[in-house]
Every structure is written in structure tokens, then in C-alpha cells.
Enzyme design. Structure first.
Site, PDB file in Angstrom:
ATOM      1  N   GLN A  28       0.828  -1.198   0.000  1.00  0.00           N
ATOM      2  CA  GLN A  28       0.000   0.000   0.000  1.00  0.00           C
ATOM      3  C   GLN A  28       0.867   1.253   0.000  1.00  0.00           C
ATOM      4  O   GLN A  28       1.738   1.398   0.861  1.00  0.00           O
ATOM      5  CB  GLN A  28      -0.932   0.015   1.217  1.00  0.00           C
ATOM      6  CG  GLN A  28      -1.868  -1.177   1.302  1.00  0.00           C
ATOM      7  CD  GLN A  28      -1.340  -2.272   2.197  1.00  0.00           C
ATOM      8  OE1 GLN A  28      -0.172  -2.658   2.098  1.00  0.00           O
ATOM      9  NE2 GLN A  28      -2.190  -2.775   3.087  1.00  0.00           N
ATOM     10  N   GLN A  63      -0.484  -0.138  -5.713  1.00  0.00           N
ATOM     11  CA  GLN A  63      -1.544  -0.514  -4.781  1.00  0.00           C
ATOM     12  C   GLN A  63      -1.980   0.706  -3.965  1.00  0.00           C
ATOM     13  O   GLN A  63      -1.143   1.414  -3.398  1.00  0.00           O
ATOM     14  CB  GLN A  63      -1.074  -1.628  -3.843  1.00  0.00           C
ATOM     15  CG  GLN A  63      -2.164  -2.115  -2.893  1.00  0.00           C
ATOM     16  CD  GLN A  63      -1.746  -3.347  -2.092  1.00  0.00           C
ATOM     17  OE1 GLN A  63      -0.699  -3.927  -2.337  1.00  0.00           O
ATOM     18  NE2 GLN A  63      -2.577  -3.747  -1.138  1.00  0.00           N
ATOM     19  N   ASP A  64      -3.299   0.954  -3.936  1.00  0.00           N
ATOM     20  CA  ASP A  64      -3.872   2.039  -3.127  1.00  0.00           C
ATOM     21  C   ASP A  64      -3.441   3.431  -3.602  1.00  0.00           C
ATOM     22  O   ASP A  64      -3.112   4.295  -2.784  1.00  0.00           O
ATOM     23  CB  ASP A  64      -3.526   1.867  -1.642  1.00  0.00           C
ATOM     24  CG  ASP A  64      -4.254   0.702  -0.999  1.00  0.00           C
ATOM     25  OD1 ASP A  64      -4.974  -0.012  -1.722  1.00  0.00           O
ATOM     26  OD2 ASP A  64      -4.105   0.505   0.209  1.00  0.00           O
ATOM     27  N   ASP A  84      -6.733  -2.317  -5.729  1.00  0.00           N
ATOM     28  CA  ASP A  84      -7.556  -1.421  -4.888  1.00  0.00           C
ATOM     29  C   ASP A  84      -7.148   0.036  -5.089  1.00  0.00           C
ATOM     30  O   ASP A  84      -7.101   0.810  -4.135  1.00  0.00           O
ATOM     31  CB  ASP A  84      -7.408  -1.781  -3.406  1.00  0.00           C
ATOM     32  CG  ASP A  84      -7.770  -3.228  -3.105  1.00  0.00           C
ATOM     33  OD1 ASP A  84      -8.469  -3.849  -3.916  1.00  0.00           O
ATOM     34  OD2 ASP A  84      -7.339  -3.734  -2.055  1.00  0.00           O
ATOM     35  N   ARG A 123     -13.825  -4.911  -5.425  1.00  0.00           N
ATOM     36  CA  ARG A 123     -14.072  -5.924  -4.401  1.00  0.00           C
ATOM     37  C   ARG A 123     -14.457  -5.211  -3.109  1.00  0.00           C
ATOM     38  O   ARG A 123     -14.123  -4.045  -2.893  1.00  0.00           O
ATOM     39  CB  ARG A 123     -12.851  -6.819  -4.186  1.00  0.00           C
ATOM     40  CG  ARG A 123     -11.596  -6.104  -3.694  1.00  0.00           C
ATOM     41  CD  ARG A 123     -10.487  -7.099  -3.405  1.00  0.00           C
ATOM     42  NE  ARG A 123      -9.269  -6.457  -2.924  1.00  0.00           N
ATOM     43  CZ  ARG A 123      -8.284  -7.095  -2.317  1.00  0.00           C
ATOM     44  NH1 ARG A 123      -8.384  -8.413  -2.097  1.00  0.00           N
ATOM     45  NH2 ARG A 123      -7.204  -6.457  -1.915  1.00  0.00           N
TER      46      ARG A 123
END
Length: 527
Positions: A320, A342-343, A364, A432
């Protein structure tokens, strides 16, 4: 209990809740009865035992006051605990939680004061601020998980603060009607009504240097070389409540920036997303929480950015790593870029609008619990690590009464250049469920062939939230746009009717059941 039975149970429970509230004014029941209409009656009764509300409006005010009192108490206790933190990881988590609980106190205070003194206040505003207050508590909790601080204990997480805010959300939800808030309108140019005429001029002004309060330049030709220093200077010397405009000349600015909750109405304008770049490299792997890893963090109300790229260069191996985190209410990002893996983009909370932006990531990479609309944006999916799958969204709605969600409209989902040659080697999903009531809607957008036929992913192969989430698609097109082989979850909806889809346009948003996401920024005219 089957998934279908659970789904029906929640629906019937909501109907019963609103049926109870509908006749509240005609009753003379005590606090036990009033608390029985909330999701968490026990803490409600315990902390409000001596109160006797006479109307649902009065009960709403009392529930918010009770939540505020407990939040202030938790904050005081947390400060005492924090002073005893020894490890670096615990110190970072405690610092984040302290900032988050202070913001929760601000949201609750703002709601109470607006109810009492603000003539333009709407119940929809209250639902937004209360949603933010609750989200902050959850982000405090997730930070301890980020850094594996398993024994982290804070009064913020254990003092019934979440339950009391949840009660306030449910009670205020019963007061929402079908009227639009004062923010639910747009002009013929598609700007939200709360972006003033002067702000619109600034968004379009190509010769902004002469109108900026301060100028930042790497080569020393401006007032400052640091963006943070410029923001600090301009906001400290602001006259009245006017907007602060910071013009950032082309260049790569390596700094982590915080626009705090006291820095309202800040505007950052660059020379274009290819030329003005703010970059950092913090990540969870290097000892930061997801929250504190952000290259740029924004809490002040009414933030606007134009022509800037926000970047995190930690890379796919570092987990992240946030490029931008925003909890700015009534904020606009126009022609901006967001680059990470990520993130990438943490749409933490409040009402946000992204227009004509470019967003890059892997897992994500659009996540959080804001009410956020992306319009005419290009979402580029990058190449992940071997064995990973790409997931575009992870929406974090944790309470059924929060009026939050991610809405993507008239946009494009494409493989980034590094993914395109190997696109068949990796699966890509639209989203998700990060939290129980995750809500994401994608409408009239082009989906390239990288999108997997099933469309949506479970959370770590579990059945978590499949019946309580709300994922919807309407009239998407392109090789990945077919809903024929989409997931068969109770919470997934292949929307066929324009009447149903219209509920997800911000222009027609009705907040009564808190079903629909909103930034307060409507689409130009319906669908």
C-alpha cells in the site's frame, strides 16, 4: 441462514426502522423506546439514560451530542495512552488515530452547530458529515492492521464511539426526505453549484500566474521552492474567508504535503499533469500506515486542484502506497493525474468530484469511503507482480446508513502501456468489497478487454459482503462491457432500466435511504 434470507432480513429490518420513526412525533415514550429504534440500543440507553426527547429531531440532536461527548472523552484518554507509546509503529498508528478522532470531533461539532444555526443546512449534509465521523474510526482501526500492531488498544476503538455515531446516522437517515440538498444542481457547463463563479474562472484561466496568491517554482523564479511552505504562508495570511490560490510551475516536487483541516478553500494549479508533478515514496512496507503513506493528504474543506499529477513511486513491491488521500468536502480535481500501484487514490471521506483525470494503479487503487464521482476520466490498469490480480476499486462503506459510494460515469478503463503486452497473463476486476456495505456503480463507460468476464472479485476468496454490497453496471460498452457472465451475487445488479440508473446520477440523488453515492456534484443532465 441462507444469503437470500439474510438479504431479505436486512431489507425488512430497514422497513421496520423507518416505520417506527414515521410515527415518532405522536408518541410520549421514554428513552428506552427511542433507543430501541437505533442499531445499537444498549449504549444509546446507557449514555442517554436521563434524557426525554419530544421529537425525532430532538432525539437526533441528542444522539449526536452523546457521540460527541464520547468522542471527546476517547480523545482525552487516547492522548494519555499515546504518551506511553514506545515503538515507532505504535507511535505512527497513535498519531493517525489522534488526527482522525480530532476530525471526527470536528464533524460532529459541525453537524450540531449547523442544526442549530445554519439556515442552509440540510439533513443530507448531516448524513455526509456523520458518515465521515464514522469512517475515521474505521481508518484508525485499519492502521493498526497495516503495521501489524496486534496489541494496539485505543479508547477511540473501545469507547462506544462507533456505535453512537452509527445511531446518529440511522436517526438522521429517518429525517432525510426526497428534496435535493443545496448542492444538487449544476450549470450548463457541468460544474457543481457549489463551485463559485470565480472558482470556475480560475479552473479555466490559462494565465493564472498573475492571479495567484503565491507562486512556487523549482528554479527560484517564484515566491517559494516548496509547495508546503507556500500553502502554509498563504493560508496563514489569508484575509477573510477567500480562496487561496497557489500556482505551481512545471517541475517535479519531491515532498509530502498536508493540507490540514484548518486550511480550507485551497486551490493548487499546475502547468498541466505532464509538467507539474508532486511525488513521494512512502509505503506500508517502509513503516507507514496506508493513511500516512500519502504523498499529498487533504483535510481542508473546498479543495480544488487543476493540472497536477500526484505520484507515489514506492512501486508494486512495497504494498500500500498512496499518491493522494482526500477527506476534503465539496472538492474538485480537474485534469489531474494520480499515479501509483496498490492504493493509489484514497478517497477517504466527504463529497468529491474528479473530472477528466488519469488514474494509474494495480490493486484497490481507487479506494475509501467518500461519496465520489469520476466523470470523463481514464483509468489505467498497470502490470502487477506475478501472481497478483488487478482490482480497480475497493469501496469502504461500513454502515448501511452512510451515504457514500464510488460512481464512475462516462469514463474509460484501459490497460497501461506496461500491462498491454501481457494483458492476458493477469486478471482485472472492477472492484471488491473492502467493507460490509461496499457500493460502486459504473455507468456508460468503455471497458477494454482486460476486464474479466465475471467483472467483480470476492474479498480474499471469502463470501464476505456478497449479499450486503451494492455493485451496479449500466450501459457500459467495449469488449469488457458485457454483463452476461458477471458474478451472480445478491448484491450485484446489471441495471437495465434507465429509471433505475437515474437513481445513481448525482443530479437525481435521493438520500432518504442512503442508497446512492454523491459528491454533491451532479452529472451535467441525468444519464
Amino acid at each position: 441462514m441462507s444469503i437470500i434470507t439474510i438479504h431479505i432480513f436486512f431489507f425488512v429490518s430497514f422497513l421496520c426502522f423507518y416505520s417506527l420513526l414515521a410515527d415518532v412525533e405522536t408518541t410520549n415514550n421514554g428513552i428506552d423506546w427511542w433507543c430501541s429504534t437505533t442499531p445499537h440500543p444498549a449504549p444509546c440507553t446507557y449514555f442517554m439514560a436521563q434524557l426525554t426527547p419530544k421529537s425525532r429531531e430532538e432525539f437526533r440532536t441528542m444522539t449526536i451530542q452523546a457521540a460527541l461527548d464520547r468522542a471527546v472523552h476517547a480523545h482525552t484518554q487516547a492522548n494519555n495512552v499515546g504518551s506511553r507509546c514506545r515503538s515507532k509503529r505504535k507511535t505512527i498508528v497513535n498519531r493517525d488515530c489522534n488526527n482522525l478522532i480530532e476530525n471526527t470531533i470536528l464533524q460532529l461539532n459541525t453537524t450540531l452547530q449547523s442544526i442549530q444555526t445554519n439556515a442552509s443546512f440540510t439533513n443530507f449534509d448531516a448524513q455526509t458529515w456523520l458518515s465521515t465521523a464514522l469512517t475515521n474510526i474505521e481508518i484508525c482501526r485499519s492502521g493498526s492492521l497495516d503495521l501489524n500492531v496486534t496489541k494496539f488498544s485505543s479508547p477511540i476503538l473501545s469507547g462506544n464511539v462507533s456505535e453512537l455515531i452509527s445511531n446518529s446516522l440511522a436517526t438522521n437517515g429517518g429525517l432525510l426526505d426526497n428534496s435535493s440538498s443545496s448542492y444538487h444542481s449544476s450549470d450548463e457547463n457541468g460544474y457543481p453549484a457549489w463551485v463559485s463563479g470565480r472558482d470556475r474562472e480560475l479552473l479555466q484561466d490559462l494565465e493564472l500566474a498573475s492571479r495567484a496568491n503565491v507562486i512556487v517554482a523549482k528554479d527560484g523564479s517564484g515566491h517559494f521552492r516548496s509547495i508546503q511552505a507556500a500553502i502554509n504562508y498563504a493560508t496563514a495570511r489569508r484575509v477573510g474567508n477567500g480562496r487561496v490560490v497557489v500556482y505551481v510551475k512545471r517541475g517535479v516536487y519531491r515532498e509530502n504535503i498536508l493540507i490540514s483541516r484548518t486550511m480550507n478553500k485551497v486551490m493548487l494549479v499546475g502547468d498541466g499533469l505532464r509538467y507539474t508533478v508532486i511525488t513521494g515514496s512512502r509505503s506500508v512496507s517502509t513503516g507507514f500506515t496506508t493513511y500516512s503513506s500519502a504523498t499529498v493528504g487533504i483535510d481542508g474543506i473546498g479543495f480544488i486542484a487543476r493540472g497536477i499529477t500526484f505520484r507515489n513511486t514506492a512501486g508494486p513491491q512495497k504494498g500500500q502506497a498512496v499518491a493522494l488521500r482526500s477527506a476534503s468536502d465539496l472538492s474538485v480535481f480537474y485534469a489531474c493525474g494520480f499515479e501509483g500501484y496498490q492504493d493509489t487514490l484514497f478517497v477517504h471521506a466527504q463529497r468529491q468530484f474528479y473530472k477528466a483525470c488519469y488514474i494509474y494503479g494495480t490493486i484497490d487503487f481507487i479506494f475509501g469511503n467518500a461519496a465520489v464521482v469520476f466523470q470523463n476520466c481514464i483509468i489505467y490498469v498497470r502490470r502487477p507482480l506475478v501472481g497478483q490480480a488487478n482490482v480497480i476499486t475497493a469501496q469502504g462503506r461500513g454502515d448501511p446508513f452512510q451515504n457514500t459510494g464510488i460512481s464512475i460515469h462516462n469514463s474509460r478503463v484501459m490497460p497501461a502501456p506496461d500491462l498491454r503486452p501481457v494483458v492476458r497473463s493477469f486478471k482485472t476486476y472492477l472492484g471488491r468489497p473492502w467493507q460490509q456495505y461496499s457500493r460502486t456503480v459504473i455507468m456508460k463507460s468503455y471497458l477494454d478487454s482486460l476486464v474479466s468476464p465475471e467483472g467483480w472479485s470476492r474479498w480474499e476468496d471469502s463470501d464476505f459482503a456478497l449479499s450486503t454490497l451494492y455493485y451496479g453496471e449500466y450501459q457500459n460498452f467495449g469488449p469488457g462491457g458485457s454483463t452476461r457472465n458477471r458474478v451472480k451475487w445478491p448484491g450485484y445488479h446489471a441495471i437495465r432500466s434507465p429509471n433505475v440508473a437515474n437513481r445513481f446520477t448525482v443530479a437525481n440523488l435521493i438520500a432518504g435511504r442512503a442508497w446512492l453515492p454523491s459528491t454533491g456534484v451532479p452529472f451535467t443532465a441525468g444519464l
